[in-house]
Each structure stands twice: as structure tokens, then as C-alpha cells.
Design a protein around this motif. Sequence first.
Motif, PDB file in Angstrom:
ATOM      1  N   SER A 206      22.544   6.040   2.087  1.00 58.74           N
ATOM      2  CA  SER A 206      24.031   6.555   1.784  1.00 58.74           C
ATOM      3  C   SER A 206      23.689   8.002   2.430  1.00 58.74           C
ATOM      4  CB  SER A 206      24.103   6.555   0.399  1.00 58.74           C
ATOM      5  OG  SER A 206      25.460   7.346   0.227  1.00 58.74           O
ATOM      6  N   THR A 207      24.902   8.175   3.304  1.00 56.03           N
ATOM      7  CA  THR A 207      24.870   9.526   3.837  1.00 56.03           C
ATOM      8  C   THR A 207      25.700  10.315   2.901  1.00 56.03           C
ATOM      9  OG1 THR A 207      26.881   8.714   4.860  1.00 56.03           O
ATOM     10  CG2 THR A 207      25.059   8.402   6.217  1.00 56.03           C
ATOM     11  N   SER A 208      26.289   9.878   1.780  1.00 53.11           N
ATOM     12  CA  SER A 208      27.132  10.572   0.995  1.00 53.11           C
ATOM     13  C   SER A 208      26.397  10.998  -0.207  1.00 53.11           C
ATOM     14  CB  SER A 208      28.262   9.753   0.442  1.00 53.11           C
ATOM     15  OG  SER A 208      27.897   8.665  -0.201  1.00 53.11           O
ATOM     16  N   LEU A 209      24.949  10.659  -0.370  1.00 54.95           N
ATOM     17  CA  LEU A 209      24.244  11.167  -1.761  1.00 54.95           C
ATOM     18  C   LEU A 209      22.893  11.987  -1.431  1.00 54.95           C
ATOM     19  CD1 LEU A 209      24.212   7.590  -3.568  1.00 54.95           C
ATOM     20  CD2 LEU A 209      25.694   9.670  -3.920  1.00 54.95           C
ATOM     21  N   ALA A 210      22.888  12.787  -2.178  1.00 58.15           N
ATOM     22  CA  ALA A 210      21.200  13.505  -2.030  1.00 58.15           C
ATOM     23  C   ALA A 210      20.408  12.974  -3.089  1.00 58.15           C
ATOM     24  CB  ALA A 210      21.491  14.994  -2.118  1.00 58.15           C
ATOM     25  N   ALA A 211      19.164  13.226  -3.002  1.00 55.92           N
ATOM     26  CA  ALA A 211      18.315  12.826  -4.072  1.00 55.92           C
ATOM     27  C   ALA A 211      16.820  13.344  -4.363  1.00 55.92           C
ATOM     28  CB  ALA A 211      18.026  11.264  -3.721  1.00 55.92           C
ATOM     29  N   ARG A 212      16.605  13.519  -5.619  1.00 56.92           N
ATOM     30  CA  ARG A 212      15.169  14.094  -5.585  1.00 56.92           C
ATOM     31  C   ARG A 212      14.344  13.204  -6.378  1.00 56.92           C
ATOM     32  NH1 ARG A 212      14.650  20.154  -7.321  1.00 56.92           N
ATOM     33  NH2 ARG A 212      12.615  19.721  -7.082  1.00 56.92           N
ATOM     34  N   SER A 213      13.092  12.954  -6.306  1.00 56.34           N
ATOM     35  CA  SER A 213      12.151  12.090  -6.941  1.00 56.34           C
ATOM     36  C   SER A 213      11.642  12.701  -8.143  1.00 56.34           C
ATOM     37  CB  SER A 213      10.974  12.142  -5.950  1.00 56.34           C
ATOM     38  OG  SER A 213       9.845  10.978  -6.887  1.00 56.34           O
ATOM     39  N   LEU A 214      11.720  12.048  -9.245  1.00 57.25           N
ATOM     40  CA  LEU A 214      11.177  12.290 -10.420  1.00 57.25           C
ATOM     41  C   LEU A 214       9.915  11.517 -10.854  1.00 57.25           C
ATOM     42  CD1 LEU A 214      14.794  11.661 -12.522  1.00 57.25           C
ATOM     43  CD2 LEU A 214      13.502  13.965 -11.811  1.00 57.25           C
ATOM     44  N   GLY A 215       9.432  10.707  -9.962  1.00 55.54           N
ATOM     45  CA  GLY A 215       8.166  10.304 -10.155  1.00 55.54           C
ATOM     46  C   GLY A 215       8.169   8.657  -9.921  1.00 55.54           C
ATOM     47  N   VAL A 216       7.007   8.164 -10.249  1.00 53.70           N
ATOM     48  CA  VAL A 216       6.912   6.511 -10.082  1.00 53.70           C
ATOM     49  C   VAL A 216       6.560   5.842 -11.314  1.00 53.70           C
ATOM     50  CG1 VAL A 216       5.467   4.834  -8.941  1.00 53.70           C
ATOM     51  CG2 VAL A 216       5.828   6.849  -7.752  1.00 53.70           C
ATOM     52  N   GLN A 217       7.336   4.809 -11.484  1.00 48.42           N
ATOM     53  CA  GLN A 217       7.322   3.947 -12.834  1.00 48.42           C
ATOM     54  C   GLN A 217       6.506   2.793 -12.432  1.00 48.42           C
ATOM     55  OE1 GLN A 217      10.424   2.935 -15.783  1.00 48.42           O
ATOM     56  NE2 GLN A 217      10.689   1.052 -14.657  1.00 48.42           N
ATOM     57  N   HIS A 218       5.214   2.832 -13.329  1.00 45.09           N
ATOM     58  CA  HIS A 218       4.301   1.466 -13.241  1.00 45.09           C
ATOM     59  C   HIS A 218       4.891   0.719 -14.359  1.00 45.09           C
ATOM     60  CE1 HIS A 218       1.746   3.605  -9.912  1.00 45.09           C
ATOM     61  NE2 HIS A 218       1.872   4.754 -10.835  1.00 45.09           N
TER      62      HIS A 218
END
Length: 304
Positions: A152-164
Amino acid sequence: MSDMLDGVTTFVRVVETGSFALAAERMHLTRSAVGKVIVRLEKRLGVRLLNRTTRSQSLTEDGQAYYDRCVRALAELEAAEADLDSGRREPKGRLRVSVPQAFGHHCVAPVLMGLARQHPQLKIDISITDRFVDVIEEGFDLVVRVGPLADSTSLAARSLGVQHASIGASPAYLARHGTPRNVEDLRGHTVVAYLRAGAAQPWDVVDTDGQIRRAQVQPQLGFDDMQGIVDAALAGFGLAWLPSWLLARYERSGELVTVMENCFRPSQEIHVVWPKSRYLALKTRCAIDALVAEIPAMLDAAES
């Protein structure tokens, strides 16, 4: 001036949503009220901004030119508010957040409640649902997503981690049926499935030799809600697919046992996403920072 700005904001929202009815819903107004604002705006300007039919609407040539300038003007107003906002010590205003059910209840909501305690002028509305929400169309400031992000060109994001994810069961179930040690051992066990769009998700499991194999299991019970799966596992119904961070909580209390740890593939990335903007409101920035600071430790706790 105030009426002029109200008209501009409503006009832009109508164009962005493509519908008077949808714009009215987003602005918590009636369709009739939105229509009257547009009519007053056109009358004041002396031009028709929108071509309207019973089924659709489109910008006139004058409407397109006016819309382009309105968008730039509103962006400048947003920038001015952000500049003022950045000078405040306290975030304030209403923050609308959408989060997945289990992860939202156990991880995100406690962080946001802590943020609300710190900042009494901050009002936080939390929608807890596994439904895929449209961040912009539904007017959310922040959304937490588990799994791959759609481009999406309209959204920004930051990682919170990985779910195993791991396989767990109650001690009572394992005492009756034994503890499987590899993928082949899973055959014949009663399992609780996670449903997505009405279909049970397959168990692609890392075997003892490191290879990924699909377990030959036939779920008798399935849920599209993670808490339902937890409840079935606690009741001793069978083996359950559970996020490792969630299983670890019940393992510490002795209610569940990890049978095969972090064994499902693929693992799932978790992100917080929000509408892209040149200027990020203080309330949104504070919430993002709090989630980034606290969520990874909750996920890592399952690994320790």
C-alpha cells in the motif's frame, strides 16, 4: 471562515469516499446534511463541483481544480496543527485503534491502557476484531496486523516482532493419549483447528529432522477465534495450534503443556500500521512508540 472550512472538509471527504452516503457515515452526519453542505459550497463558489446521478458522481473540471487546491490547503492546516501538537507535552484527542482479538486482548490493550493512564486527555477507542479493516476508509489512526502486509502506498508501518506458533495441550489430555514427539506421532490425535474464512488451516510443522511436513490430522473442532481454541485446549479436548507467546502464559500456570515448540511455518510478522502523512499527530506517535517499546518483550517472553 469556520463554515467555509467545514464545507471544504466535507467536499474533500465526499470525493475521497466516492459517495455522499459513505462520507456522511465517516463524518457521523446524515446524507442530507452532507448534500446541503455541498450545495451551499457550490452556491458560494458559483460553480458546479460534482456531476451527480442516482448511482454515481464525478468531479466537474472546476471541481477537480478546486479539489486539488483543497487537498493542499488541508495538508497545510494539518501541518500547522502538527507543529502545535509537537510543542505539547501531553498527547490529547481521540485515537481509534483496531487490533486482532487474542493479540489485542493480551498484548496491545494493556499497553494502550497504560498510555491512557499516563495521559488523561488522550481518549482511546479500541476495536478488537480479526476482520481485515480498511485503515483509511474506516477512519482508524492505528491498526495492528498479524501476517504479511498488503502493499500500500497509503500506509506506513513499523515492526513489532515475529509471532511463532506451537502445539500445546492440557496435562489431562496428554495423560490419556500420550505426548507426540514428531509429525508422524500427530496422526490419530484429536486436534483443535484455527479457521480462516471457514477453512481449517493446515498444520505445516517443522519435524525433528528440521524438515517441514504437513501433519495428517483431521480436526474435529475448529474456531475462528483464538480464545475459543485456548478454551478447548484447557478443557482437555485435544492438541491445539497456539501462538507461542499465548501458550507460554498458560504453561507458566501449569494449565497447558508445550508439546512441540515454535514448530509451525511460516511464522507471522506483526506490524502496527497507520495512514501515511507528512506530519504524524502526537497522540499517534506516542501510541506507536509505546507499542514498539513494549510488544517485542511480550513476544520474546515465549522464547525464554
